[in-house]
Design a protein around this motif. Sequence first.
Motif, PDB file in Angstrom:
ATOM      1  N   TYR A 245       0.821  -1.210   0.000  1.00 20.53           N
ATOM      2  CA  TYR A 245       0.000   0.000   0.000  1.00 20.53           C
ATOM      3  C   TYR A 245       0.858   1.265   0.000  1.00 20.53           C
ATOM      4  N   ASP A 246       1.929   1.268   0.778  1.00 17.75           N
ATOM      5  CA  ASP A 246       2.802   2.444   0.864  1.00 17.75           C
ATOM      6  C   ASP A 246       4.025   2.331  -0.046  1.00 17.75           C
ATOM      7  N   ALA A 247       3.975   1.428  -1.035  1.00 17.20           N
ATOM      8  CA  ALA A 247       5.151   1.185  -1.878  1.00 17.20           C
ATOM      9  C   ALA A 247       5.621   2.432  -2.622  1.00 17.20           C
ATOM     10  N   ALA A 248       4.692   3.304  -2.982  1.00 21.69           N
ATOM     11  CA  ALA A 248       5.077   4.509  -3.727  1.00 21.69           C
ATOM     12  C   ALA A 248       5.964   5.433  -2.890  1.00 21.69           C
ATOM     13  N   LEU A 249       5.873   5.333  -1.554  1.00 22.24           N
ATOM     14  CA  LEU A 249       6.678   6.191  -0.680  1.00 22.24           C
ATOM     15  C   LEU A 249       8.139   5.747  -0.639  1.00 22.24           C
ATOM     16  N   VAL A 250       8.394   4.485  -0.968  1.00 24.98           N
ATOM     17  CA  VAL A 250       9.777   3.976  -0.968  1.00 24.98           C
ATOM     18  C   VAL A 250      10.102   3.358  -2.324  1.00 24.98           C
ATOM     19  N   ALA A 251       9.526   3.925  -3.369  1.00 22.01           N
ATOM     20  CA  ALA A 251       9.667   3.337  -4.706  1.00 22.01           C
ATOM     21  C   ALA A 251      11.127   3.238  -5.133  1.00 22.01           C
ATOM     22  N   ARG A 252      11.908   4.279  -4.879  1.00 23.50           N
ATOM     23  CA  ARG A 252      13.317   4.253  -5.311  1.00 23.50           C
ATOM     24  C   ARG A 252      14.110   3.204  -4.551  1.00 23.50           C
ATOM     25  N   LYS A 253      13.815   3.045  -3.266  1.00 27.77           N
ATOM     26  CA  LYS A 253      14.510   2.019  -2.479  1.00 27.77           C
ATOM     27  C   LYS A 253      14.153   0.618  -2.983  1.00 27.77           C
ATOM     28  N   LEU A 254      12.902   0.433  -3.345  1.00 25.96           N
ATOM     29  CA  LEU A 254      12.476  -0.859  -3.867  1.00 25.96           C
ATOM     30  C   LEU A 254      13.151  -1.154  -5.206  1.00 25.96           C
ATOM     31  N   LYS A 255      13.242  -0.137  -6.036  1.00 30.39           N
ATOM     32  CA  LYS A 255      13.901  -0.330  -7.329  1.00 30.39           C
ATOM     33  C   LYS A 255      15.374  -0.661  -7.139  1.00 30.39           C
ATOM     34  N   ASP A 256      16.055   0.081  -6.261  1.00 26.28           N
ATOM     35  CA  ASP A 256      17.483  -0.166  -6.022  1.00 26.28           C
ATOM     36  C   ASP A 256      17.716  -1.549  -5.429  1.00 26.28           C
ATOM     37  N   PRO A 270      -9.035   4.495   0.577  1.00 26.63           N
ATOM     38  CA  PRO A 270      -7.795   4.858   1.275  1.00 26.63           C
ATOM     39  C   PRO A 270      -7.795   4.333   2.704  1.00 26.63           C
ATOM     40  N   LYS A 271      -6.621   3.987   3.218  1.00 29.29           N
ATOM     41  CA  LYS A 271      -6.509   3.459   4.579  1.00 29.29           C
ATOM     42  C   LYS A 271      -6.524   4.563   5.623  1.00 29.29           C
ATOM     43  N   ARG A 272      -6.145   5.772   5.215  1.00 27.91           N
ATOM     44  CA  ARG A 272      -6.007   6.860   6.186  1.00 27.91           C
ATOM     45  C   ARG A 272      -6.881   8.040   5.792  1.00 27.91           C
ATOM     46  N   GLU A 273      -7.388   8.725   6.788  1.00 25.67           N
ATOM     47  CA  GLU A 273      -8.345   9.809   6.540  1.00 25.67           C
ATOM     48  C   GLU A 273      -7.738  10.956   5.744  1.00 25.67           C
ATOM     49  N   GLU A 274      -6.434  11.195   5.902  1.00 29.11           N
ATOM     50  CA  GLU A 274      -5.824  12.348   5.247  1.00 29.11           C
ATOM     51  C   GLU A 274      -5.455  12.094   3.792  1.00 29.11           C
ATOM     52  N   GLU A 275      -5.619  10.866   3.319  1.00 31.08           N
ATOM     53  CA  GLU A 275      -5.201  10.533   1.959  1.00 31.08           C
ATOM     54  C   GLU A 275      -6.279  10.866   0.942  1.00 31.08           C
ATOM     55  N   ALA A 276      -5.837  11.140  -0.288  1.00 33.13           N
ATOM     56  CA  ALA A 276      -6.776  11.441  -1.368  1.00 33.13           C
ATOM     57  C   ALA A 276      -7.627  10.214  -1.668  1.00 33.13           C
ATOM     58  N   VAL A 277      -8.877  10.445  -2.037  1.00 34.08           N
ATOM     59  CA  VAL A 277      -9.796   9.340  -2.268  1.00 34.08           C
ATOM     60  C   VAL A 277      -9.355   8.483  -3.454  1.00 34.08           C
ATOM     61  N   ASN A 278      -8.595   9.073  -4.383  1.00 36.50           N
ATOM     62  CA  ASN A 278      -8.172   8.323  -5.564  1.00 36.50           C
ATOM     63  C   ASN A 278      -6.773   7.722  -5.422  1.00 36.50           C
ATOM     64  N   GLN A 279      -6.215   7.736  -4.214  1.00 34.63           N
ATOM     65  CA  GLN A 279      -4.861   7.208  -4.038  1.00 34.63           C
ATOM     66  C   GLN A 279      -4.734   5.756  -4.485  1.00 34.63           C
ATOM     67  N   PRO A 280      -5.636   4.857  -4.105  1.00 36.39           N
ATOM     68  CA  PRO A 280      -5.482   3.473  -4.558  1.00 36.39           C
ATOM     69  C   PRO A 280      -5.505   3.328  -6.077  1.00 36.39           C
ATOM     70  N   TYR A 281      -6.211   4.235  -6.753  1.00 36.49           N
ATOM     71  CA  TYR A 281      -6.289   4.150  -8.210  1.00 36.49           C
ATOM     72  C   TYR A 281      -4.971   4.568  -8.881  1.00 36.49           C
ATOM     73  N   SER A 282      -4.238   5.468  -8.253  1.00 33.60           N
ATOM     74  CA  SER A 282      -3.075   6.080  -8.898  1.00 33.60           C
ATOM     75  C   SER A 282      -1.731   5.511  -8.460  1.00 33.60           C
ATOM     76  N   THR A 283      -1.719   4.598  -7.482  1.00 34.69           N
ATOM     77  CA  THR A 283      -0.448   4.052  -7.002  1.00 34.69           C
ATOM     78  C   THR A 283       0.319   3.342  -8.111  1.00 34.69           C
ATOM     79  N   ALA A 284      -0.382   2.636  -8.996  1.00 37.79           N
ATOM     80  CA  ALA A 284       0.274   1.922 -10.098  1.00 37.79           C
ATOM     81  C   ALA A 284       1.064   2.890 -10.974  1.00 37.79           C
ATOM     82  N   PHE A 285       0.480   4.040 -11.266  1.00 37.18           N
ATOM     83  CA  PHE A 285       1.164   5.029 -12.090  1.00 37.18           C
ATOM     84  C   PHE A 285       2.427   5.549 -11.397  1.00 37.18           C
ATOM     85  N   LYS A 286       2.353   5.746 -10.088  1.00 40.51           N
ATOM     86  CA  LYS A 286       3.518   6.239  -9.344  1.00 40.51           C
ATOM     87  C   LYS A 286       4.667   5.232  -9.387  1.00 40.51           C
TER      88      LYS A 286
END
Length: 403
Positions: A245-256, A270-286
């Motif tokens: 779920y939080d892979a986009a936050l450490v994407a460069r570390k995962l790639k390396d 979304p898992k957290r109240e502060e997150e955008a409603v479309n976050q799950p839809y856009s993680t793949a693009f990130k």
Amino acid sequence: MLLKNGYLHTGNGDIIASAAIGIKNGTIVLLKNSLAYSHSVSDWDTIIDLKGKHVYPGFVAANSTLGLTEIDAVRATRDFHETGIYNPHVRSQIAYNVESEVIRTVRSNGVLLCQPTPRGGVISGTSSIMAMDGWNWEDATILANDGVHINWPNSTQRMADNRAIQEKSKDYGTQKQELYSFFEAASSYASTKKPEKDLRYEAMTDCFREKKRVYFHADDLQQLNDIIDFVQYFKLSAPVIVGGYDAALVARKLKDAKIAVMLYRPHSLPKREEEAVNQPYSTAFKLQEEGVLFCIQNEGDMEAMNARNLPFLAGTAHAYGLTEEQAIAAVSLNACKIIGIDKKYGSIETGKSATLFVSDGNALDMRTNNVTFALIDGKIVDLGNKQKDLYIKYKQKYQQGIK
């Protein structure tokens, strides 16, 4: 067999607007533009004119309970959850039910391969890659025992009143250390002579010999960072994050670290109240932007039955940033790369298996996905299912009174 005049999505990013696909002994032997390819009737036993219909590589249901469950509410039909905590020796391959009515429904939407995956415990067991057709589990096996599945300990826990706010888990450090200790013991077992066999450690041995993948089921940032350290400590080959779920936050570390991601179901909140409603839809693009190898999977409620919606999960990712061909790769070639069968499956190329399907329209759109023809290893697949039979039955019933 020759399929001609189809709008071909190869799965590797290429498109041939009018393709000729030649198949012999279950393998693709010819791939050309239909307009530039001349042939006689005697060249092929069967010639099918697709008349502009869309052609796709078979989609892959990664990390699924397909074939391991029939009715989730009936315990006797649920074959994916064994008792015990550390079960790397439990294999999903031999429990795979090729006669499943659920499989017949799912493959009618273009999902032709799957990765039946055990659930439960800390180490759930070992998955295999199976075709969605066959006489028995031996016949359906594409890759046996491809990897071991680890449920990484939860780094957070909900508050006592079950609010959305979460706090750090008090047991996380202890549970993580127990996992380190198990892997230490398994690593020592793999590198020494064995006076007596231990089935659990035997199942782990190939993980340290670059022959078996290790799948880490985890979502939160703390978990992902600790898994990266864990992978580097044990020098594991081809590690995979499942969920992420939080892979986009450490994407460069995962790639390396060369860690692939089987991304959680995009049709989620979304898992957290502060997150955008479309976050799950856009993680793949990130993840695509950062160059992380990923695929889309469907783990969650009623995941076996809902695997039929896998094309539409990719369609949502396409609507939120991915190109159409990137979205197709996310449920075909990328999945095959992650699970280790991309040399034969995942894209429509010469020398690869003829595992593909034909749809009247765009297969990623539920309004136009209408699969009319499918092959697995060059064999024609029956696309009928119970739902279609009932539709025809009751359509005829209610038409009887209409004059």
